[in-house]
Design an enzyme around this catalytic site. Sequence first.
Site, mmCIF file in Angstrom:
data_model
loop_
_atom_site.group_PDB
_atom_site.id
_atom_site.type_symbol
_atom_site.label_atom_id
_atom_site.label_comp_id
_atom_site.label_asym_id
_atom_site.label_seq_id
_atom_site.Cartn_x
_atom_site.Cartn_y
_atom_site.Cartn_z
ATOM 1 N N GLY A 139 -1.334 36.631 43.665
ATOM 2 C CA GLY A 139 -2.471 38.004 44.781
ATOM 3 C C GLY A 139 -3.576 37.413 44.130
ATOM 4 O O GLY A 139 -3.917 36.083 45.242
ATOM 5 N N GLU A 370 -8.658 41.379 49.114
ATOM 6 C CA GLU A 370 -10.000 40.240 49.507
ATOM 7 C C GLU A 370 -10.702 40.012 48.112
ATOM 8 O O GLU A 370 -10.877 39.493 48.404
ATOM 9 C CB GLU A 370 -10.824 40.243 50.680
ATOM 10 C CG GLU A 370 -9.068 40.577 51.947
ATOM 11 C CD GLU A 370 -10.933 40.416 53.280
ATOM 12 O OE1 GLU A 370 -12.042 39.673 53.203
ATOM 13 O OE2 GLU A 370 -10.612 41.458 54.464
#
Length: 387
Positions: A139, A370
């Site tokens: 991630g 994000e």
Amino acid sequence: MNAAPPKPVERQLPSDEARELLALTRDLVDRELLPRAAEEEAAGRFPRDVFRTLGEAGLLSLPYAEADGGGEQPYEVYLQVLEELSSGWLAVGLGVSVHTLSCHALATFGSAEQRSRWLPGMLGGAQLGAYCLSEPQSGSDAAALRTRADRDGDEYVISGTKAWITHGGQADFYSTLVRTGEDGPRGISCLLVPGDSAGLSSAPPEHKMGMQSSPTAQMHFDGVRLSADRLVGEEGQGFQIALSALDSGRLGIAACAIGVAQAALDLAVDYARTRQQFGRPIADFQGLSFMLADMATQIEAGRSLYLAAARLRDGGLAFSKQAAMAKLFCTDTAMRVTTDAVQVLGGYGYTQDFPAERFMREAKVLQIVEGTNQIQRLVIGRHLTKG
């Protein structure tokens, strides 16, 4: 209970066209978003038709060049449109931000032939995009991605799994970061994958705390064959493309966060004005009035921060540090403000009769997507200490 129409925010806009665009956006929020948001969220229905409506209004292409089918609006204006959309329905505002992010690679790094061939369709309003970077085991450490694209003549063959994909299973195209070479960032490339590609499938959507109407799913690439002309930029340039997109995408998340925070503040203020205790509105009590004042001040500070970063971007100046600061501050602000809004409403804030609890659940994800806010602090710290 649906959220009330948000009060117009006093905005300093650069042109009459921008003022008309924000007025159009507010009208769409009042007519298309606010009446549906609570029901669609509760049912977990993806409002694909809303994105078509926004596309027809030109709101899916705002920051891109007119020559490519875009609206050629400065980021300063585009982000305020995102804020307005998110104040009505975060799943829609965030969805527009994700679509814009998914177009960034081709618009910024694609060849003239690629842009003329594909970008007008991506920006024309009928198509919806997704951005495939994260994986189940990578991630924040995006450079560790494992999804591979191996060259086979004039094609790439893609195998692997992407995770946490907004619009997963619904998108018409996927801007996908893959490994074409060695381990680490230099072995990553970017491919533009059509949503109907053979071998591409989605897992069932994740069961999330909030944003139930926005599907988030794993995407499986099982030997997806893709023409080599869908390579965006050069082989090995993908990590640079990803970082460039994320700088802009972080500003989108910041604007979405301020939209949610503003909606929560408007709700809290309206409730405080009408709720009577001890014979007078609770807004008259200093403790609560100070809470509202702090909420409003944090929102104004966040809005100023993301707009300052946007103006740097519009001016062609470095804005990576400021984008990380804006994402960090605005999303933390959204979490604080929505939590305080629940407190202002008291017991009603904890029920689904009012949207305060939904705002609070939605705000949480903005501190994660994000780049987590811990990653933003790392980015800012590196900017401050590098030589």
